[in-house]
Design a protein around this motif. Structure first.
Motif, PDB file in Angstrom:
ATOM      1  N   ASP A  32       0.833  -1.201   0.000  1.00  0.00           N
ATOM      2  CA  ASP A  32       0.000   0.000   0.000  1.00  0.00           C
ATOM      3  C   ASP A  32       0.869   1.254   0.000  1.00  0.00           C
ATOM      4  O   ASP A  32       2.000   1.254   0.493  1.00  0.00           O
ATOM      5  CB  ASP A  32      -0.901   0.027   1.239  1.00  0.00           C
ATOM      6  CG  ASP A  32      -2.024  -1.002   1.159  1.00  0.00           C
ATOM      7  OD1 ASP A  32      -2.368  -1.405   0.029  1.00  0.00           O
ATOM      8  OD2 ASP A  32      -2.538  -1.402   2.209  1.00  0.00           O
TER       9      ASP A  32
ATOM     10  N   ASN B 157       2.275   1.482   8.034  1.00  0.00           N
ATOM     11  CA  ASN B 157       1.755   0.652   6.947  1.00  0.00           C
ATOM     12  C   ASN B 157       2.243  -0.775   7.064  1.00  0.00           C
ATOM     13  O   ASN B 157       1.594  -1.697   6.565  1.00  0.00           O
ATOM     14  CB  ASN B 157       2.177   1.237   5.593  1.00  0.00           C
ATOM     15  CG  ASN B 157       1.560   0.507   4.418  1.00  0.00           C
ATOM     16  OD1 ASN B 157       0.398   0.103   4.483  1.00  0.00           O
ATOM     17  ND2 ASN B 157       2.324   0.306   3.362  1.00  0.00           N
TER      18      ASN B 157
ATOM     19  N   ARG C 229      -0.449  -5.046   8.127  1.00  0.00           N
ATOM     20  CA  ARG C 229      -0.214  -5.826   6.918  1.00  0.00           C
ATOM     21  C   ARG C 229       0.073  -4.850   5.770  1.00  0.00           C
ATOM     22  O   ARG C 229      -0.550  -3.792   5.669  1.00  0.00           O
ATOM     23  CB  ARG C 229      -1.429  -6.683   6.574  1.00  0.00           C
ATOM     24  CG  ARG C 229      -1.749  -7.730   7.639  1.00  0.00           C
ATOM     25  CD  ARG C 229      -0.629  -8.757   7.739  1.00  0.00           C
ATOM     26  NE  ARG C 229      -0.885  -9.748   8.772  1.00  0.00           N
ATOM     27  CZ  ARG C 229      -0.447  -9.672  10.023  1.00  0.00           C
ATOM     28  NH1 ARG C 229       0.277  -8.618  10.387  1.00  0.00           N
ATOM     29  NH2 ARG C 229      -0.718 -10.610  10.892  1.00  0.00           N
TER      30      ARG C 229
ATOM     31  N   ASP D 190      -3.342  -4.346   3.026  1.00  0.00           N
ATOM     32  CA  ASP D 190      -4.727  -4.548   3.447  1.00  0.00           C
ATOM     33  C   ASP D 190      -5.570  -3.287   3.322  1.00  0.00           C
ATOM     34  O   ASP D 190      -6.744  -3.281   3.698  1.00  0.00           O
ATOM     35  CB  ASP D 190      -4.776  -5.060   4.888  1.00  0.00           C
ATOM     36  CG  ASP D 190      -4.132  -4.096   5.877  1.00  0.00           C
ATOM     37  OD1 ASP D 190      -3.585  -3.066   5.422  1.00  0.00           O
ATOM     38  OD2 ASP D 190      -4.160  -4.378   7.090  1.00  0.00           O
TER      39      ASP D 190
ATOM     40  N   ASN E 153      -5.267  -0.565   5.018  1.00  0.00           N
ATOM     41  CA  ASN E 153      -5.429   0.120   6.300  1.00  0.00           C
ATOM     42  C   ASN E 153      -4.079   0.557   6.847  1.00  0.00           C
ATOM     43  O   ASN E 153      -3.033  -0.008   6.494  1.00  0.00           O
ATOM     44  CB  ASN E 153      -6.103  -0.804   7.330  1.00  0.00           C
ATOM     45  CG  ASN E 153      -7.489  -1.252   6.887  1.00  0.00           C
ATOM     46  OD1 ASN E 153      -8.263  -0.447   6.371  1.00  0.00           O
ATOM     47  ND2 ASN E 153      -7.796  -2.519   7.085  1.00  0.00           N
TER      48      ASN E 153
END
Length: 351
Positions: free
Chosen positions: A202, A314, A329, A332, A334
């Motif tokens: 991410d 992150n 993770r 994910d 988030n």
């Protein structure tokens, strides 16, 4: 009067002797601390030199065969550019990059490998921006998390994140992303390259005030103690080497500086019985977290207080030896918000 004068002289000599004893104790403590610092620095330097030699020996001894030398999406033959920071960590970044370049040439698949050395802050971003135009399919960032941050932003500037694969070769001080992804050495990175292994990561955009160009982030973002440690370690105190991180950390815990502000966020979806759901319910019940509709960017919850640190992670580790968000993770969608309030004592903040 004679007895009083004698008593005063005795008291004066006693205070002088006590002062001399205190000064001697302080001098002995300073000498002891200096000896400990010197011994620790020499020991760490010896261990790092040994680790560097071991890493280079492993890279030179590796015999890897790349079964799929081309890019999976386009069938293009792989070409690798190594962006190396010569002062990363303890200065071994350039030596590791040269060993990886020679290893790529030994794979026997016609892989093209090129080494580009960064010379100043911001230069890795410029080097990475030119990668896509030069036809490279893989970028190996040989350095720490700071250089990886610049490489990702350079690829983002060139709109090349979709077509170029990025590999972090841990050679810096922190190496948080590599540690979180299970890449603990340059040899692990070489095996990941040869095995064509890839994971998603991410990334999010950060805008600061005064308004500046948005920055792409993949590791963490925060303010307070961790941000202060990073700023001092990478600017004023870098000359201390690896010893600067624990030393600055101890100083920050000692001063225990508090920053005031408000943290707005939107909770991730969590079941009512899960660990995250229970923690949020307890925070709401105690008043530490408030529901406030109409927050910036649609955020629904806010924490207003004096903070020792606020950090949004992150990945699980923000450094090799700093596991800040164990349940985070990398892909994910988030972020894990870590908050330490100023009311937390020094002993509790130290770990």
């Amino acid at each position: 009067p004679g007895l009083v004068s004698s008593a005063l002289r005795c008291a004066g000599r006693g205070r002088e002797q006590a002062g001399q004893a205190a000064r001697a104790a302080r001098a002995a403590m300073l000498h002891y601390l200096f000896a400990v610092v010197v011994a620790t620095t020499l020991a760490r330097a010896a261990l790092q030199l040994r680790a560097r030699r071991t890493t280079l020996r492993q890279l030179r001894a590796l015999v890897l065969c790349k079964d799929e030398p081309g890019d999976v999406s386009s069938g293009q033959r792989a070409s690798v550019v190594l962006i190396a920071n010569p002062i990363a960590g303890s200065g071994e970044g350039l030596a590791i990059a040269r060993a990886l370049r020679d290893l790529a040439a030994r794979m026997g698949t016609g892989m093209r490998a090129e080494l580009r050395e960064s010379v100043c802050a911001g230069h890795p971003r410029q080097l990475a921006a030119s990668v896509a135009n030069d036809g490279f399919t893989h970028v190996l960032s040989v350095g720490g998390d700071g250089q990886l941050h610049e490489v990702l932003n350079g690829l983002h500037d060139a709109c090349a994140l979709e077509g170029v694969r990025v590999l972090h070769v841990p050679a810096g001080t922190g190496n948080g992303i590599a540690t979180s992804l299970g890449i603990h050495s340059a040899a692990h990175a070489a095996r990941a390259l040869a095995g064509n292994q890839s994971v998603l990561l991410d990334a999010w955009s950060v805008t600061t005030k005064p308004p500046r160009q948005p920055t792409l982030c993949a590791l963490s973002v925060g303010w307070g103690a961790v941000a202060d440690i990073d700023a001092l370690a990478e600017r004023e105190w870098r000359w201390l080497g690896p010893l600067r991180i624990p030393l600055i950390g101890a100083i920050m815990v000692g001063f225990h500086r508090a920053v005031t502000g408000a943290v707005w966020f939107t909770p991730a979806r969590a079941d009512s019985g899960s660990r995250e759901g229970v923690a949020l319910e307890c925070a709401l019940a105690s008043g530490r977290v408030r529901i406030a509709e109409g927050g910036p960017h649609g955020c629904t919850h806010v924490i207003s207080d004096y903070f020792f640190l606020v950090h949004a992670c992150n990945v699980a580790s923000i450094a090799t030896n700093c596991l800040m968000a164990p349940r985070a993770r990398p892909a994910d969608g988030n972020l894990t918000l870590c908050v330490v309030r100023a009311c937390c004592g020094r002993l509790r903040a130290a770990p």
